[in-house]
Design an enzyme around this catalytic site. Structure first.
Site, short mmCIF file in Angstrom:
data_model
loop_
_atom_site.label_atom_id
_atom_site.label_comp_id
_atom_site.label_asym_id
_atom_site.label_seq_id
_atom_site.Cartn_x
_atom_site.Cartn_y
_atom_site.Cartn_z
N HIS A 1 -6.12 3.10 -3.94
CA HIS A 1 -6.01 3.36 -2.49
C HIS A 1 -6.37 4.83 -2.23
O HIS A 1 -5.79 5.47 -1.37
CB HIS A 1 -4.57 3.05 -2.06
CG HIS A 1 -4.40 2.80 -0.58
ND1 HIS A 1 -5.23 1.99 0.16
CD2 HIS A 1 -3.45 3.25 0.31
CE1 HIS A 1 -4.83 1.95 1.42
NE2 HIS A 1 -3.74 2.73 1.55
N HIS B 1 3.87 -2.20 3.02
CA HIS B 1 3.88 -0.87 2.41
C HIS B 1 5.18 -0.66 1.66
O HIS B 1 6.26 -0.80 2.27
CB HIS B 1 3.72 0.20 3.50
CG HIS B 1 2.42 0.10 4.23
ND1 HIS B 1 2.23 -0.82 5.24
CD2 HIS B 1 1.24 0.76 4.08
CE1 HIS B 1 0.98 -0.71 5.69
NE2 HIS B 1 0.36 0.25 5.01
N ASP C 1 0.82 -1.21 0.00
CA ASP C 1 0.00 0.00 0.00
C ASP C 1 0.85 1.26 0.00
O ASP C 1 2.04 1.23 0.32
CB ASP C 1 -0.88 0.05 1.26
CG ASP C 1 -1.98 -1.01 1.23
OD1 ASP C 1 -1.95 -1.86 0.33
OD2 ASP C 1 -2.84 -0.97 2.13
N ASP C 2 0.19 2.36 -0.31
CA ASP C 2 0.69 3.74 -0.15
C ASP C 2 1.75 4.20 -1.15
O ASP C 2 2.22 5.32 -1.06
CB ASP C 2 1.23 3.98 1.28
CG ASP C 2 0.15 3.78 2.35
OD1 ASP C 2 -1.01 3.53 1.97
OD2 ASP C 2 0.48 3.87 3.55
ZN LIG Z 1 -2.64 3.17 3.25
#
Ligand SMILES: [Zn+2]
Length: 390
Positions: free
Chosen positions: A249, A340, A198-199
């Protein structure tokens, strides 16, 4: 003296005329040969038969018959012109009228076969099916496409554990016949796991991509739209080229539980627009930031909501060894692991994680591949935490 010269010239003229006459005769014969049999080229598969047609303006008392130059490759019935393919090769069938060849047809006999007749593969593996050397049309069909699917040009992809037959059908346009060949595909019941990041994209994403490429693994990236810049868009492109999956996201990592539906939808749309401009298609899955989502929002978003069941807490520990040990100690078939690609400590852990998982017998796949392999369909507005085969 003069007379001798004249005589020589006369002989010369006679010889020339004779040669010319012979050439014209030969020419007529050649043109007759070209026109008598309707089919000029015939491609047959071994054991196939085909009746040749002659376009002859012959008189009843004329004797005619068919003959093959090499009956070991293709036989022809002397009376009917029915050609039968015997063995691989090329020959000529001739039509005779009054001992003269009046037509020819080139007959090529093929013995096509599938390049693969039996294969054991792992989920997501692909291989190419071809039917030998043939100029004929081939179509492919899988008996159970939920186990292994096949594309129009014969690329087989293993989807889930089990066994299926793939049929290649060869269609001979001349004889109007179909010949079928089958390949048995067995897909091993391999343990599967989906690593998700993620991110990103971030400056550390290439470290993750290197590890995936090196170990022939795939991952899913839930990207934040605002982080897709001229500097990072190449990472998304490369991920896609490596067979990875791109998920949404939001655009600015908003908390979806405390944002209006309008705001959420506009954030998702903005990210999709950027993703589409890079890989040609929008995202089909999403992960709400912080895993935060109300039931009302969930129902109104046109994407499958992918959560996780293995949380590495990599953002909290920021420790490479910790992440490696956590994933390897907790990995089970069907898991979705949350990490992440925003942290160097995580990116540096990925190579060891993948190698460790592979040593334990896992195949590292995308979320969609995992769902498909477990017989689950990803539906918009629904939540998914892991995929265990039911
Ligand atoms: Zn996130």
């Amino acid at each position: 003296m003069k007379n001798i010269v004249k005589k020589k010239a006369m002989y010369k003229s006679i010889v020339l005329l004779f040669v010319l006459f012979c050439l014209i005769g030969q020419y007529n014969k050649v043109s007759a040969v070209k026109n008598a049999i309707v089919e000029k080229n015939l491609i047959l598969i071994k054991d196939e038969s085909y009746e040749l047609t002659a376009d002859l303006d012959y008189e009843d008392e004329m004797e005619y018959y068919w003959e093959s130059k090499n009956p070991e490759i293709a036989e022809v019935d002397a009376d009917t012109g029915v050609v039968k393919a015997i063995a691989k090769g090329k020959t000529t069938v001739e039509l005779y009228v009054d001992e003269e060849i009046v037509g020819t047809c080139t007959v090529r006999v093929e013995i096509p076969s599938l390049n693969v007749k039996k294969k054991t593969v792992e989920i997501t593996d692909t291989f190419q099916l071809t039917v030998g050397k043939t100029e004929q049309e081939v179509s492919y069909h899988s008996a159970k496409s939920s186990i292994a699917k096949v594309s129009a040009d014969g690329v087989v992809t293993a989807v889930s554990a089990g066994s299926t037959k793939i049929t290649a059908t060869l269609f001979n346009k001349t004889t109007n016949t179909k010949t079928k060949y089958t390949c048995t595909v067995k897909v091993k019941n391999t343990k599967l796991i989906a690593l998700t990041f993620d991110d990103g994209p971030s400056i550390y994403t290439p470290i993750v991509l290197d590890a995936l490429e090196k170990n022939q693994a795939k991952a899913t990236f839930f990207v934040v739209g605002s982080r897709i810049t001229d500097k990072t868009k190449g990472h998304i492109k490369r991920a896609e080229e490596l067979g990875c999956e791109i998920g949404n996201h939001t655009y600015s990592h908003i908390n979806m539980s405390s944002s209006s539906l309008e705001k959420i939808q506009s954030e998702i749309k903005k990210t999709d627009k950027k993703v589409k401009s890079i890989i040609g298609s929008p995202t089909y899955i999403m992960r709400p930031p912080y895993g935060s989502l109300t039931e009302k929002t969930q129902k109104n978003i046109d994407k499958a909501m992918v959560f996780w069941n293995v949380d590495t807490l990599d953002w909290k520990y920021r420790n490479t060894d910790y992440v490696i040990n956590y994933v390897l100690a907790n990995a089970k078939d069907g898991d979705i692991v949350l990490m992440h690609d925003l942290y160097k400590s995580t990116a540096n852990a990925v190579d060891t994680i993948i190698r460790g998982l592979q040593e334990k017998g896992f195949k590292v796949v995308t979320v969609s591949e995992l769902a498909q392999a477990k017989g689950k369909e990803l539906v918009s507005g629904k939540k998914y935490y892991s995929f265990k085969k039911s």
